[in-house]
Write a protein that holds these residues in place. Structure first.
Motif, short mmCIF file in Angstrom:
data_model
loop_
_atom_site.label_atom_id
_atom_site.label_comp_id
_atom_site.label_asym_id
_atom_site.label_seq_id
_atom_site.Cartn_x
_atom_site.Cartn_y
_atom_site.Cartn_z
N VAL A 216 0.82 -1.21 0.00
CA VAL A 216 0.00 0.00 0.00
C VAL A 216 0.85 1.27 0.00
O VAL A 216 0.44 2.29 -0.56
CB VAL A 216 -0.98 -0.02 1.19
CG1 VAL A 216 -0.24 0.14 2.52
CG2 VAL A 216 -2.07 1.04 1.04
N ILE A 217 2.05 1.22 0.61
CA ILE A 217 2.92 2.40 0.59
C ILE A 217 3.38 2.70 -0.84
O ILE A 217 3.38 3.85 -1.28
CB ILE A 217 4.14 2.20 1.51
CG1 ILE A 217 3.69 1.94 2.95
CG2 ILE A 217 5.05 3.42 1.45
CD1 ILE A 217 3.01 3.10 3.62
N HIS A 218 3.76 1.66 -1.56
CA HIS A 218 4.15 1.84 -2.96
C HIS A 218 2.96 2.32 -3.78
O HIS A 218 3.12 3.15 -4.69
CB HIS A 218 4.69 0.52 -3.52
CG HIS A 218 5.90 0.00 -2.81
ND1 HIS A 218 7.12 0.63 -2.86
CD2 HIS A 218 6.08 -1.10 -2.03
CE1 HIS A 218 8.01 -0.04 -2.16
NE2 HIS A 218 7.39 -1.10 -1.64
N MET A 219 1.79 1.81 -3.47
CA MET A 219 0.58 2.23 -4.16
C MET A 219 0.33 3.72 -3.93
O MET A 219 -0.02 4.47 -4.87
CB MET A 219 -0.61 1.40 -3.66
CG MET A 219 -1.90 1.59 -4.43
SD MET A 219 -3.26 0.63 -3.69
CE MET A 219 -2.68 -1.04 -4.01
N ALA A 220 0.52 4.17 -2.68
CA ALA A 220 0.33 5.59 -2.36
C ALA A 220 1.37 6.45 -3.06
O ALA A 220 1.06 7.53 -3.58
CB ALA A 220 0.40 5.79 -0.85
N ALA A 221 2.63 5.97 -3.10
CA ALA A 221 3.70 6.73 -3.75
C ALA A 221 3.44 6.89 -5.25
O ALA A 221 3.77 7.93 -5.84
CB ALA A 221 5.04 6.05 -3.52
N ALA A 222 2.84 5.87 -5.86
CA ALA A 222 2.52 5.96 -7.28
C ALA A 222 1.45 7.00 -7.54
O ALA A 222 1.40 7.60 -8.62
CB ALA A 222 2.07 4.60 -7.79
#
Length: 280
Positions: free
Chosen positions: A191-197
């Motif tokens: 989810v952190i990578h999803m938010a960063a994207a």
């Protein structure tokens, strides 16, 4: 010494606000990624349920070694329910699956009796470590193991680590030996990578809120009688929160996972139960 109640209300408010922000930003990330409302709404609903459990349990539960045995039963039941590719971490209730470790371990870390713990308490901690190793659940074993070692050192003294640390190392070695074939799920572990994207600002806000929530039990540091449990709980929260950095492990509160949301509230209830025990 600081009165047990001096920091109680401010701490509860801080944890409530910070954990809600973390859950809300995680839900926003999942919603913007196009996930169905049936997924991204579950964490906020669990947050509300967890708050209700906190209000109820903090009034009735007491720090006791007895709390270890329901934890062992829940972890053991995971092997009764069908696993996933040989991995047994969850309790299944229809469409809902709960990670037993994430649900119960925060409360276990606050269950230390107010007097000198009995051998039963130490045996219980060792059995919990064995269950986590055999499931296997590497991130939860590491977070719980470190927190438990710190707790043991504070209650028994540093010399206790001479035997406790090898036991923890053996459990971790067994856990690493057990295969974990499960593939990561984007809205759980990523989810952190999803938010960063979506937005670097969203990812930064999400990580900051999660970090502050994890460290919030340290608010109780000035109270000596609750310091060991508060430190252990914060260590467990923090190590669980950064597990995604070194492997495909769930992101508590922010990623999809009802157990972490409920479990962190239960940990808070355990700290408040300790406060009530002191003032009774």
């Amino acid at each position: 010494m600081t009165s047990p109640n001096t920091r109680q209300l401010p701490f509860a408010i801080a944890f409530s606000v910070l954990s809600f922000i973390t859950v809300a930003l995680g839900a926003l990330t999942m919603q913007q990624a196009g996930l169905s409302a049936g997924l991204w709404l579950r964490n906020p609903v669990a947050w509300l349920i967890g708050g209700g459990l906190f209000l109820g349990l903090s009034r009735v539960v007491r720090p006791s070694v007895v709390l270890l045995w329901p934890a062992l039963i829940l972890l053991g039941l995971c092997f009764v329910f069908p696993g996933q590719d040989g991995v047994h971490r969850w309790l299944s209730f229809g469409p809902v699956q709960l990670n037993a470790a994430a649900l119960i371990l925060p409360l276990v870390l606050t269950a230390t009796p107010p007097d000198r713990p009995s051998p039963q308490w130490l045996i219980g901690l060792g059995l919990i470590g064995a269950c986590l190793a055999w499931q296997p659940d590497r991130s939860q074993l590491l977070a719980f193991g470190v927190a438990a070692l710190v707790l043991i050192a504070q209650v028994y003294g540093p010399r206790a680590l001479l035997w406790a640390a090898p036991v923890a190392a053996l459990a971790l070695g067994l856990c690493l030996w057990r295969p974990d074939p499960l593939l990561p799920v984007a809205h759980v572990e990523g989810v952190i990578h999803m938010a960063a994207a979506q937005s670097p600002l969203l990812a930064a806000a999400l990580m900051a809120a999660l970090a502050l929530t994890a460290l919030s039990p340290l608010w109780l540091w000035p109270n000596e009688s609750r310091r060991p449990q508060a430190l252990a709980l914060s260590l467990y929260f923090a190590l669980s929160a950064v597990a995604w950095l070194y492997g495909a492990y769930p992101v508590p509160l922010a990623g999809y996972g009802l157990s972490f949301v409920l479990g962190w509230w239960l940990g808070l209830a355990g700290l408040f139960a300790r406060s009530r025990n002191e003032t009774a």
